[in-house]
Enzyme design. Structure first.
Site, mmCIF file in Angstrom:
data_model
loop_
_atom_site.group_PDB
_atom_site.id
_atom_site.type_symbol
_atom_site.label_atom_id
_atom_site.label_comp_id
_atom_site.label_asym_id
_atom_site.label_seq_id
_atom_site.Cartn_x
_atom_site.Cartn_y
_atom_site.Cartn_z
ATOM 1 N N ARG A 1 0.838 -1.189 0.000
ATOM 2 C CA ARG A 1 0.000 0.000 0.000
ATOM 3 C C ARG A 1 0.875 1.243 0.000
ATOM 4 O O ARG A 1 1.835 1.337 0.768
ATOM 5 C CB ARG A 1 -0.883 -0.026 1.266
ATOM 6 C CG ARG A 1 -1.492 1.279 1.741
ATOM 7 C CD ARG A 1 -2.510 1.867 0.786
ATOM 8 N NE ARG A 1 -3.571 0.978 0.352
ATOM 9 C CZ ARG A 1 -4.721 0.823 0.992
ATOM 10 N NH1 ARG A 1 -4.968 1.457 2.105
ATOM 11 N NH2 ARG A 1 -5.649 0.027 0.511
ATOM 12 N N ASN B 1 0.728 7.458 0.765
ATOM 13 C CA ASN B 1 0.413 8.688 0.049
ATOM 14 C C ASN B 1 0.845 8.526 -1.408
ATOM 15 O O ASN B 1 2.011 8.724 -1.746
ATOM 16 C CB ASN B 1 1.152 9.870 0.686
ATOM 17 C CG ASN B 1 0.790 11.188 0.034
ATOM 18 O OD1 ASN B 1 0.054 11.229 -0.964
ATOM 19 N ND2 ASN B 1 1.286 12.277 0.591
ATOM 20 N N VAL C 1 9.251 2.498 -0.284
ATOM 21 C CA VAL C 1 9.221 2.886 -1.698
ATOM 22 C C VAL C 1 10.512 3.518 -2.226
ATOM 23 O O VAL C 1 10.713 3.597 -3.425
ATOM 24 C CB VAL C 1 8.019 3.854 -1.923
ATOM 25 C CG1 VAL C 1 8.224 5.146 -1.167
ATOM 26 C CG2 VAL C 1 7.774 4.133 -3.382
ATOM 27 N N GLU D 1 13.790 2.842 -2.611
ATOM 28 C CA GLU D 1 14.886 2.259 -3.403
ATOM 29 C C GLU D 1 14.431 1.609 -4.711
ATOM 30 O O GLU D 1 15.127 1.681 -5.706
ATOM 31 C CB GLU D 1 15.631 1.160 -2.608
ATOM 32 C CG GLU D 1 15.599 1.252 -1.118
ATOM 33 C CD GLU D 1 16.508 2.320 -0.545
ATOM 34 O OE1 GLU D 1 16.073 2.978 0.405
ATOM 35 O OE2 GLU D 1 17.611 2.506 -1.039
#
Lengths: 233, 744
Positions: B634, B637, B708, B710
């Protein structure tokens, strides 16, 4: 980029527009002539010792007493030159040494730390400000060159507590990550949007913005933000 | 729970501060009576410092002190060193991850007279102004004994030292290779890269008695606090590290570098705050790098493309003063279903500053070799490169024999290849053209492991209506401020505008490094726990005698939209606090990974499809299109998460096409600036279309987020190289790809 540039109606003028700000016959723009004039004067005044030998920062954030600030009633300290910078609509009279860089004067003496230093040698664009309406790298410009100049920094973009359209567009499009290059990106963006010589297509904007590096790589969103702000500037 | 804020595009809560110039980055602070430090770097890369002449610099205007080996506190107590005061002794940090005191370079500044790399500090000039410090630094003169330097991995025959703990082996890779019908044996190299975070490294140190406060551009305030406490031999409570805003780091600011120690010592010596901002040039020498690497890949398959053997043997550079291991092959054993796999890693000492983590450390380098090798193997087999990958999809984690918690790589392949139009690809080399340009299409997989560590957080409900969340982690530009605020808003129902987030201060409840794509999964469970705790605390207050819900059971009350309700009546937390009255109520929590690691293997996967255009007439190579689909569980944002993946793709373009820190034979860097070390700029940017799948990984944490930062860079350089091959028939195995490699 050249393939798309070819389609620009003003192709023949390419290159002239952005250089206009540094043509030496414009007395108010940052120019080589102004530079030589101001440095020359200072060098004569400080003939014996290095000019930066005897001065500290005149109004160093928080700690320097007010009475050390340049005052119209007193002569400038030896080796310094008195200049007036009109920054974001406010006049500041300052005594500066000839080796003080505009960027450092903004950050250290005027405590306008929104303008960032990313390389100090004019390669990254983080320090971009407007001088008399022209965008420059403030790290490549000596403060003495700017006596009487109108300087706009990121702090002067918004008006009356309201975000400038470019700031709003950067917010909405998430046109940044760490935010460190962002003031410079926005100052260049505003200059480009106000420059009729820069075409409005994506390729032209990318080309014109290429002096502003974003290491986070938020380029896609920066472009979207600029193209959105175009409608509101 | 229906999430209304988490998982939704949310503009940054710190956005206005960043956009108006009010966000306070390290060098934006100016402390009363502050002096300025300016480091003096060694101009040689290897040898000995014989003599330091500081007389002229000492006399220069405004100079307060020159810190150097002669007056710097040493590892042993020194009687004849009055400048250092009573606490003259320093200690090395143990530099461990477990104790959270890891540093970038273990050697203390000026510890010995050895010069191990160009730019190593030989002095720090402290003066009253920046201009004075800079001018005086140029007056310091040094005499050296110059030794022959090892300028880099590609200039030495040294095989290096085996990093034993990196070795992985399963099956019989050598035997399977010998008997296999289709084989590949190739060597790949990647040049050294430099992080080039826009904000240069900076420290401002100040002492109040024996308490040290240091503003630092760091990705880890807690790590730096612990390291400084170790180095000065003082309790961690006496050290405060502050990093409210960081001009990014990409790994270079994870672990403390010597300038911070030097600045803290200088401040103690001169008895006033000292600010040191490294120049851009110094950032290349003393603040880490992605070391150059060489990878030997031997791979074999049967005629249908089933992988039979992978051997991935790598070397990375390290310095002469630290032993840095780049875990290059660490992703290889998990990448594909293959029974016979081995991985090894060696370290080769060179005269560079110590390398450090740089975005997707290890795996991104490994992905270059592995994913180009897969492309080469596909061509050898006459197969579509995507088909070869499908054929070798790993249904379970082959190393741990655990099920994936969520592996949606097939969906990523399907989605990205469809959006890219991969089925229209003509596999013949140079067959796709548009005018003068030859079009090349290539693809590669992306992957990064999901990690989580422990974290504490505090949440306060305040009588003024504000909710304050505090955690000693930091926001390096990834959007941590915003996702923390989203979490508190989601759980309290209080609007984002009334939520304040405090990060970037080691005095706050201890939070994690901002690195390894693990901050989100680590921080949010702690924030959620503290939010639930504060709601419980509020209930207890609300049911006490004289309070709005006196006599009710706490369990009968529900907290929604910032209000407690018993079903018939709702009272806001502000009214409850004011009725009691109390200024605020606080809740705390800590969160850590559980035993889920024993049940599942947690990794993120994705795929990049890249179009390049090669114009042989004018020798122009451009990436013209990138289509990527990434599964990160998920996205808390999606607005900021997608931005990060796009940014990582851009950095991957840099790795593939531009970035290379270059050393001359004497070991001096000759492109130590933004003009000569080329990074992608606006004009380089193609159309980038990223899709994030939304498959919450609830085995990993309650929000389903795997991180998120890398993954987007992994595979990118390989995808570009594969596309270049498709266009030109030239197989480039050395990154970055250079135009000269493509000219006939």
């Amino acid at each position: 980029m050249a393939d798309k540039d070819d389609k620009r109606p003003d192709h023949d003028d390419q290159g002239k527009g952005r250089a206009r700000g540094v043509e030496i016959h414009d007395a108010r723009a940052p120019s080589r002539r102004n530079f030589l004039k101001s440095v020359g004067a200072t060098s004569l005044a400080a003939a014996t010792a290095p000019a930066w030998a005897r001065v500290g920062y005149v109004n160093h954030d928080e700690q320097e007493p007010q009475d050390k600030r340049a005052d119209e009633g007193e002569a400038p300290a030896k080796g310094t030159q008195r200049i007036t910078l009109n920054v974001n609509g406010q006049a500041h009279t300052l005594d500066v040494t000839p080796n003080m860089v505009l960027l450092d004067v903004l950050r250290h003496q005027l405590a306008l730390t929104g303008t960032k230093k990313g390389c100090d040698i004019g390669q990254c664009g983080a320090c971009t400000v407007h001088v008399n309406g022209v965008s420059i790298n403030s790290c490549l410009s000596l403060a003495v060159m700017h006596d009487g100049d109108e300087v706009t920094t990121v702090e002067g973009l918004g008006q009356n507590g309201k975000l400038h359209p470019i700031q709003q567009a950067f917010l909405d499009h998430d046109a940044y990550q760490c935010g460190y290059c962002t003031p410079g990106q926005m100052m260049s963006a505003v200059a480009i949007l106000n420059d009729a010589e820069v075409a409005s297509d994506d390729a032209a904007v990318r080309e014109a913005m290429s002096g502003n590096i974003c290491r986070c790589g938020a380029y896609k969103n920066i472009l979207s933000a600029i193209q959105t702000a175009r409608k509101n500037v | 729970m229906t999430e209304t804020i988490i998982g939704h595009r949310t503009t940054r809560v710190d956005g206005e501060l960043k956009l108006t110039g009010k966000a306070d980055y390290t060098s934006d602070h100016n402390l009363p009576n502050q002096a300025y430090g300016y480091p003096v770097p060694s101009t040689i890369a290897c040898g000995k410092l014989l003599e330091l002449d500081i007389d002229e610099a000492r006399q220069a205007p405004g100079v307060i002190e020159i810190v150097h080996r002669g007056n710097f506190p040493q590892l042993q107590p020194s009687d004849n060193n009055p400048a250092c005061g009573t606490a003259a002794r320093l200690y090395r940090s143990p530099s461990t991850m477990a104790e959270q005191n890891k540093v970038g370079e273990v050697r203390l500044p000026f510890e010995d007279d050895g010069i191990h790399y160009e730019g190593q500090y030989i002095a720090l000039v402290v003066a009253d102004t920046f201009e004075h410090a800079r001018a005086a630094a140029r007056l310091v003169k040094a005499r050296y004994e110059v030794h022959e330097a090892v300028p880099g991995l590609f200039s030495t025959d040294d095989e290096g030292e085996e990093a034993g703990d990196e070795a992985v082996s399963r099956g019989d890779p050598a035997g399977a290779y010998e008997t296999a019908p289709v084989k590949l044996d190739q060597t790949y190299t990647i040049a050294m890269e430099t992080h080039m975070a826009m904000e240069m490294h900076a420290s401002i140190a100040t002492w109040e008695d024996d308490r040290l406060t240091i503003y630092e551009s760091t990705q880890g305030v807690v790590f730096q606090r612990n390291a400084l406490a170790q180095i000065f031999g003082i309790p961690p409570e006496k050290v405060t590290v502050i990093a409210h805003y960081i001009g990014s780091g990409f790994g270079s600011k994870l672990f403390m570098w010597p300038h911070a120690v030097m600045t803290a010592v200088a401040s103690r010596m001169v008895g006033r705050p000292v600010k040191t901002v490294l120049s851009r040039q110094q950032n290349f020498c003393n603040a880490g790098n992605r070391p150059a690497s060489r990878q030997h890949v031997r791979m074999a398959a049967d005629r249908d493309g089933k992988l039979l053997s992978i051997r991935h043997d790598s070397q990375n550079e390290t310095s002469f003063i630290d032993s840095y291991t780049e875990s290059i092959g660490s992703g290889t054993p998990r990448a594909y279903a293959c029974d016979n796999v081995s991985v090894s890693q060696r370290r080769v000492q060179v005269n560079h500053g110590t390398p450090t983590s740089m975005r997707a450390p290890g795996e991104v380098s490994g992905s270059v070799a592995l994913e180009i090798a897969m492309d080469e193997l596909a061509i050898e087999l006459g197969m579509d490169p995507l088909e070869l990958r499908r054929k070798n999809f790993a249904e379970r984690d082959p190393t741990a024999d655990l099920p994936w918690s969520g592996n949606h790589l097939r969906e990523c392949w399907d989605d990205a290849s469809r959006r890219f139009g991969w089925e229209k690809r003509n596999p013949e080399i140079g067959s796709m053209r548009d005018g003068h340009e030859i079009i090349g299409w290539g693809m590669a997989d992306a992957t990064w492991e999901a990690m989580r560590s422990h974290c504490k957080a505090r949440v306060e409900l305040r009588a003024d209506g504000k909710v304050q969340v505090a955690c000693g982690t930091q926001d390096i530009g990834t959007g941590t401020y915003t996702i923390v605020a989203q979490t508190a808003a989601e759980l309290t129902g209080v609007p984002l505008s009334r939520i304040e987030v405090k990060l970037g201060d080691s005095m706050l409840p201890a939070g994690p490094l901002s690195g390894g794509s693990m901050a989100t999964a680590t921080v949010l469970p702690a924030v959620a726990g503290a939010t639930r705790d504060v709601i419980e605390q509020l209930k207890q207050i609300a049911i006490a005698d004289g309070a709005p819900f006196a006599g009710k059971e706490a369990d009968s009350l529900e907290f929604k939209n910032g209000e407690l309700s018993d079903g018939s009546r709702s009272v806001s937390f502000v009214d409850i606090l004011n009725a009691v009255p109390r200024g605020m109520v606080e809740g705390e929590a800590s969160a850590a990974p559980g035993d889920e690691q024993d049940k599942f293997s947690f990794r993120s996967f994705g795929a990049h499809f890249v179009e390049i255009r090669w114009d042989p007439g004018i020798s122009r190579l451009r990436v013209s299109r990138v289509v990527s689909t990434i599964d990160i569980g998920r996205a808390i944002n999606p607005l900021t998460a997608k931005n990060q993946v796009e940014g990582a793709i851009v950095m991957g373009m840099g790795m593939g096409m531009f970035e290379e820190t270059e050393y001359d034979p004497a070991g001096n860097i000759y492109n130590n600036n933004y003009a000569d070390y080329v990074v992608p700029v606006h004009a380089d940017i193609p159309d980038i279309e990223v899709e994030l799948l939304d498959n919450p990984d609830y085995n990993f944490n309650e929000f389903g987020a795997r991180g998120v930062g890398e993954i987007g860079i992994t595979g990118m350089a390989a995808a570009i190289s594969n596309a270049v091959y498709h266009a030109t028939g030239k197989r480039i195995r050395d990154m970055p790809i250079k135009i000269a490699d493509l000219i006939d």
